[in-house]
Write an enzyme that holds these catalytic residues in place. Sequence first.
Site, PDB file in Angstrom:
ATOM      1  N   TYR A 109       0.788  -1.234   0.000  1.00  0.00           N
ATOM      2  CA  TYR A 109       0.000   0.000   0.000  1.00  0.00           C
ATOM      3  C   TYR A 109       0.824   1.291   0.000  1.00  0.00           C
ATOM      4  O   TYR A 109       0.260   2.383   0.046  1.00  0.00           O
ATOM      5  CB  TYR A 109      -0.957   0.000   1.199  1.00  0.00           C
ATOM      6  CG  TYR A 109      -1.930  -1.165   1.169  1.00  0.00           C
ATOM      7  CD1 TYR A 109      -2.901  -1.253   0.177  1.00  0.00           C
ATOM      8  CD2 TYR A 109      -1.861  -2.186   2.110  1.00  0.00           C
ATOM      9  CE1 TYR A 109      -3.782  -2.309   0.125  1.00  0.00           C
ATOM     10  CE2 TYR A 109      -2.748  -3.259   2.075  1.00  0.00           C
ATOM     11  CZ  TYR A 109      -3.701  -3.320   1.074  1.00  0.00           C
ATOM     12  OH  TYR A 109      -4.570  -4.361   1.023  1.00  0.00           O
ATOM     13  N   HIS A 141      -9.120   1.701  -5.770  1.00  0.00           N
ATOM     14  CA  HIS A 141      -8.322   0.772  -4.963  1.00  0.00           C
ATOM     15  C   HIS A 141      -6.857   1.081  -5.195  1.00  0.00           C
ATOM     16  O   HIS A 141      -6.423   1.280  -6.339  1.00  0.00           O
ATOM     17  CB  HIS A 141      -8.623  -0.686  -5.326  1.00  0.00           C
ATOM     18  CG  HIS A 141     -10.028  -1.031  -5.014  1.00  0.00           C
ATOM     19  ND1 HIS A 141     -10.466  -1.220  -3.732  1.00  0.00           N
ATOM     20  CD2 HIS A 141     -11.115  -1.145  -5.815  1.00  0.00           C
ATOM     21  CE1 HIS A 141     -11.765  -1.454  -3.748  1.00  0.00           C
ATOM     22  NE2 HIS A 141     -12.185  -1.409  -5.002  1.00  0.00           N
TER      23      HIS A 141
HETATM   24  O1  CA2 Z   1      -6.220  -1.844  -2.655  1.00  0.00           O
HETATM   25  C1  CA2 Z   1      -7.094  -1.313  -1.972  1.00  0.00           C
HETATM   26  O2  CA2 Z   1      -7.236  -0.104  -1.903  1.00  0.00           O
HETATM   27  C2  CA2 Z   1      -8.022  -2.189  -1.114  1.00  0.00           C
HETATM   28  O3  CA2 Z   1      -9.293  -1.581  -1.107  1.00  0.00           O
HETATM   29  C3  CA2 Z   1      -7.430  -2.217   0.267  1.00  0.00           C
HETATM   30  C4  CA2 Z   1      -8.180  -3.141   1.214  1.00  0.00           C
HETATM   31  C5  CA2 Z   1      -8.337  -4.529   0.598  1.00  0.00           C
HETATM   32  O4  CA2 Z   1      -9.130  -5.347   1.442  1.00  0.00           O
HETATM   33  C6  CA2 Z   1      -8.974  -4.462  -0.772  1.00  0.00           C
HETATM   34  O5  CA2 Z   1      -9.049  -5.776  -1.297  1.00  0.00           O
HETATM   35  C7  CA2 Z   1      -8.168  -3.587  -1.696  1.00  0.00           C
HETATM   36  C8  CA2 Z   1      -7.430  -3.297   2.523  1.00  0.00           C
HETATM   37  C9  CA2 Z   1      -7.216  -2.026   3.230  1.00  0.00           C
HETATM   38  C10 CA2 Z   1      -6.212  -2.272   4.285  1.00  0.00           C
HETATM   39  O6  CA2 Z   1      -5.354  -1.184   4.284  1.00  0.00           O
HETATM   40  C11 CA2 Z   1      -4.171  -1.314   4.928  1.00  0.00           C
HETATM   41  C12 CA2 Z   1      -3.289  -0.288   4.745  1.00  0.00           C
HETATM   42  C13 CA2 Z   1      -2.069  -0.349   5.340  1.00  0.00           C
HETATM   43  C14 CA2 Z   1      -1.748  -1.432   6.134  1.00  0.00           C
HETATM   44  C15 CA2 Z   1      -2.645  -2.451   6.324  1.00  0.00           C
HETATM   45  C16 CA2 Z   1      -3.880  -2.393   5.711  1.00  0.00           C
END
Ligand code: CA2
Length: 139
Positions: A24, A99
């Site tokens: 991310y 996303h």
């Molecule tokens: O890629 C994306 O933006 C997602 O929406 C992020 C979600 C995931 O479940 C989707 O499939 C795709 C997860 C968000 C979690 O964000 C974090 C950020 C930093 C560290 C841990 C989790």
Amino acid sequence: MAKKIIIINGPNLNLLGKREPEVYGKQSFEDYFTLIKNAYSDVELHYFQSNHEGELIDKIHEVGFIFDGIIINAGGLTHTSVALADALSSVTSPAVEVHISNIHAREAFRHHSYLTSRCKGMIAGLGLKGYEFAIRYFL
Ligand code: CA2
């Protein structure tokens, strides 16, 4: 009059920049938001994040008849929430789904989004830049 656009982020996106930087990125959303707010100073840009589905739905209802655009990254709820999809359908403001990661290059359970069919379009895999591209679409 300045366009009113809101970015709505769902569960766990408050951890951006703090965990999983390989997926991310290293930047917190707050830092990124400051940058885009300055870059798009002619836009009335708002930001809301919640880890709670009901709060996300309440926010969509609150802004969804007033704002010119909703940019939504529902996090994991993307793949589970009929209720969020219904909320987007129930309002008049157009939405774009964003996303950070390329959900189609990840696990199969991330390939389906309940929200995409309720949105003008979907941007995935372009990192935080995706939010900016969504703003530019609304402009
Ligand atoms: O890629 C994306 O933006 C997602 O929406 C992020 C979600 C995931 O479940 C989707 O499939 C795709 C997860 C968000 C979690 O964000 C974090 C950020 C930093 C560290 C841990 C989790």
